[in-house]
Design an enzyme around this catalytic site. Structure first.
Site, PDB file in Angstrom:
ATOM      1  N   TYR A 114       0.823  -1.209   0.000  1.00 65.55           N
ATOM      2  CA  TYR A 114       0.000   0.000   0.000  1.00 65.55           C
ATOM      3  C   TYR A 114       0.862   1.266   0.000  1.00 65.55           C
ATOM      4  O   TYR A 114       0.378   2.357   0.306  1.00 65.55           O
ATOM      5  CB  TYR A 114      -0.900   0.031   1.236  1.00 65.55           C
ATOM      6  CG  TYR A 114      -2.075  -0.920   1.213  1.00 65.55           C
ATOM      7  CD1 TYR A 114      -1.900  -2.276   0.997  1.00 65.55           C
ATOM      8  CD2 TYR A 114      -3.362  -0.462   1.439  1.00 65.55           C
ATOM      9  CE1 TYR A 114      -2.976  -3.148   1.007  1.00 65.55           C
ATOM     10  CE2 TYR A 114      -4.447  -1.319   1.456  1.00 65.55           C
ATOM     11  CZ  TYR A 114      -4.249  -2.667   1.237  1.00 65.55           C
ATOM     12  OH  TYR A 114      -5.310  -3.525   1.253  1.00 65.55           O
ATOM     13  N   LYS A 159       5.148 -13.809   4.120  1.00 66.62           N
ATOM     14  CA  LYS A 159       5.616 -14.722   3.074  1.00 66.62           C
ATOM     15  C   LYS A 159       7.142 -14.587   2.944  1.00 66.62           C
ATOM     16  O   LYS A 159       7.674 -14.353   1.850  1.00 66.62           O
ATOM     17  CB  LYS A 159       4.892 -14.349   1.765  1.00 66.62           C
ATOM     18  CG  LYS A 159       4.813 -15.443   0.754  1.00 66.62           C
ATOM     19  CD  LYS A 159       3.805 -16.518   1.068  1.00 66.62           C
ATOM     20  CE  LYS A 159       3.863 -17.608   0.004  1.00 66.62           C
ATOM     21  NZ  LYS A 159       2.996 -18.756   0.280  1.00 66.62           N
ATOM     22  N   ASP A 190      -0.103 -18.118   4.373  1.00 70.79           N
ATOM     23  CA  ASP A 190      -1.120 -19.043   3.835  1.00 70.79           C
ATOM     24  C   ASP A 190      -1.474 -20.106   4.877  1.00 70.79           C
ATOM     25  O   ASP A 190      -2.646 -20.374   5.153  1.00 70.79           O
ATOM     26  CB  ASP A 190      -0.675 -19.657   2.491  1.00 70.79           C
ATOM     27  CG  ASP A 190       0.789 -20.063   2.459  1.00 70.79           C
ATOM     28  OD1 ASP A 190       1.507 -19.871   3.456  1.00 70.79           O
ATOM     29  OD2 ASP A 190       1.222 -20.605   1.408  1.00 70.79           O
ATOM     30  N   ASP A 214      -4.837  -7.263   6.041  1.00 71.76           N
ATOM     31  CA  ASP A 214      -6.157  -6.945   5.488  1.00 71.76           C
ATOM     32  C   ASP A 214      -6.929  -8.237   5.236  1.00 71.76           C
ATOM     33  O   ASP A 214      -8.064  -8.411   5.680  1.00 71.76           O
ATOM     34  CB  ASP A 214      -5.966  -6.157   4.184  1.00 71.76           C
ATOM     35  CG  ASP A 214      -7.284  -5.840   3.500  1.00 71.76           C
ATOM     36  OD1 ASP A 214      -8.234  -5.495   4.206  1.00 71.76           O
ATOM     37  OD2 ASP A 214      -7.346  -5.960   2.260  1.00 71.76           O
ATOM     38  N   ASP A 218     -10.294 -10.165   7.520  1.00 72.62           N
ATOM     39  CA  ASP A 218     -11.608 -10.538   6.972  1.00 72.62           C
ATOM     40  C   ASP A 218     -11.843 -12.033   7.169  1.00 72.62           C
ATOM     41  O   ASP A 218     -12.933 -12.460   7.558  1.00 72.62           O
ATOM     42  CB  ASP A 218     -11.709 -10.216   5.469  1.00 72.62           C
ATOM     43  CG  ASP A 218     -12.244  -8.805   5.201  1.00 72.62           C
ATOM     44  OD1 ASP A 218     -11.971  -7.902   6.018  1.00 72.62           O
ATOM     45  OD2 ASP A 218     -12.927  -8.606   4.174  1.00 72.62           O
TER      46      ASP A 218
HETATM   47  C1  IPM Z   1      -9.808  -2.314   5.245  1.00 73.43           C
HETATM   48  C2  IPM Z   1     -10.149  -2.025   3.802  1.00 73.43           C
HETATM   49  C3  IPM Z   1      -9.127  -1.065   3.192  1.00 73.43           C
HETATM   50  C4  IPM Z   1      -7.768  -1.754   3.214  1.00 73.43           C
HETATM   51  C5  IPM Z   1      -9.447  -0.568   1.785  1.00 73.43           C
HETATM   52  C6  IPM Z   1     -10.817  -0.053   1.650  1.00 73.43           C
HETATM   53  C7  IPM Z   1      -8.447   0.469   1.367  1.00 73.43           C
HETATM   54  O1  IPM Z   1     -10.240  -3.201   3.066  1.00 73.43           O
HETATM   55  O2  IPM Z   1      -9.742  -1.375   6.053  1.00 73.43           O
HETATM   56  O3  IPM Z   1      -9.675  -3.493   5.593  1.00 73.43           O
HETATM   57  O4  IPM Z   1      -7.428  -2.500   2.299  1.00 73.43           O
HETATM   58  O5  IPM Z   1      -7.043  -1.514   4.178  1.00 73.43           O
HETATM   59 MN    MN Z   2     -10.191  -4.969   4.290  1.00 72.50          MN
END
Ligand code: IPM
Ligand code: MN
Ligand code: NAD
Length: 320
Positions: A114, A159, A190, A214, A218
């Site tokens: 990023y 990784k 992974d 990130d 999730d």
């Molecule tokens: C998060 C989101 C962001 C990220 C995006 C929207 C830039 O997915 O906060 O998890 O990738 O950090």
């Molecule tokens: Mn995210």
């Protein structure tokens, strides 16, 4: 205290008012300053992050943030990424708490893939992955300091077998861990994703680079009821922003069905950050009570609306 409130886009506009209402009940004397930003703001005003909004964010004692829509347009920059960079919010803390496990994902939040160093050539597009010594040292110290207050263990996940930048990240983290005396393990990302889902009880603090954190967070949502339940904190030396892990969810936006738990728990993290540990605990208790007595939004198999769920939390909070 000055709390800047940025609902943003989509369900951000539905879950943040609920979280703000709860903060206002616990701290009616604080100042709550609404700011406009995000994709809707871009469509209306031609700018996604107006100067006045950024100024307000920099002056805040803490920021409560919803979510912003980012179209996959090469000329449009993500507002939340700009804010993380502008305010140097280098530590992204994502707690994953459930029965028998209490995990803190510590994600490096300003560099890695990023870093924003990207360019297009005739027949290829490139994104440069940056891992700096200073950037790694500070996130390693954040993770180790948290581990010290928790169960005393850090799992460093990435990784490093393939990416030289992650091997570099590991060398610095190991040095910091050894200097601190905190126990640590190394895992490839992974294998870590699967092991985290199968054996969440084996983890305390997980330290990882930007995009892996990130994705990992999730995925970890699977352990606690999905994205509607995951709060987060973005912390820097001088600023702090609290937001759900989820996005603007355009598929359900405008239906008053989004789960506000991630946003409300983010508000609790904000209180904890500002030193009101008791207020934070009250919020978590109220959510747990409401869930225990069957209050569930659609994503949890129930029929409570976003605002209806919020009213239940207010009821538990104001019960004497
Ligand atoms: C998060 C989101 C962001 C990220 C995006 C929207 C830039 O997915 O906060 O998890 O990738 O950090
Ligand atoms: Mn995210
Ligand atoms: P998303 O998190 O918005 O949604 C993924 C899925 O989870 C959707 O089916 C959605 O309905 C569901 N979901 C998310 N939050 C929920 C909630 N509180 N209650 C119930 N269901 C919920 O991710 P996406 O669809 O990949 O992205 C949509 C937009 O959000 C994109 O423009 C993306 O860039 C943006 N985004 C922003 C942020 C942020 O601002 N911090 C974070 C992630 C994604």
């Amino acid at each position: 205290m000055q709390i800047v409130v940025a609902p943003g886009d989509g369900i951000g506009k539905e879950v943040i008012p609920v979280a703000e209402k709860i903060l206002r009940i616990l701290h009616p004397d604080w100042e709550y300053i609404p700011v406009l930003l995000g994709y809707d703001c871009f469509v209306k005003t031609g700018t996604a992050l107006p100067k006045e909004s950024l100024m307000a964010l920099t002056r805040a004692d803490a920021i409560l943030f919803g979510a912003v829509t980012t179209p996959p347009d090469p000329d449009y920059s993500s507002v939340i990424l700009s804010i993380r960079k502008e305010l140097d919010l280098y530590a992204n803390l994502r707690p994953i708490i459930g029965h028998g496990f209490d995990i803190m994902i510590v994600r490096e939040n300003t560099e890695g893939l990023y870093a924003g160093i990207e360019w297009q050539e005739k027949d290829r597009a490139c994104s440069l992955r940056v891992v700096s010594e200073a950037g790694t040292r500070r996130i390693a110290r954040t993770a180790l300091a948290l581990a010290k207050k928790r169960k005393g263990h850090v799992t460093i996940g990435n990784k490093a077998n393939i990416l030289k930048s992650d091997a570099y990240f590991n060398r610095i983290c190991i040095g910091e861990a050894e200097a601190s005396g905190i126990r640590y393990s190394l895992k490839y990302i992974d294998a870590l994703v699967l092991d985290l889902l199968q054996h969440p009880d084996r983890y305390d603090v997980i330290l990882t680079t930007n995009i892996f954190g990130d994705i990992l967070s999730d995925a970890a949502g699977y352990l606690v009821g999905g994205l509607g339940c995951l709060p987060s904190a973005n912390i820097g030396e001088r600023h702090a922003l609290f937001e759900p892990v989820h996005g603007s969810a355009p598929d359900i936006a405008g239906t008053n069905t989004a789960n506000p738990v991630a946003a409300i728990r983010s508000a609790a993290m904000l209180l904890e950050h500002l030193g009101d540990t008791a207020g934070a605990a009250k919020i978590h208790d109220a959510i747990n009570q409401a869930i225990h007595t069957g209050c569930r939004t659609h994503d949890q198999g129930g029929s409570y609306t976003t605002s209806g769920f919020g009213e239940e939390i207010v009821r538990w909070l104001t019960k004497t």
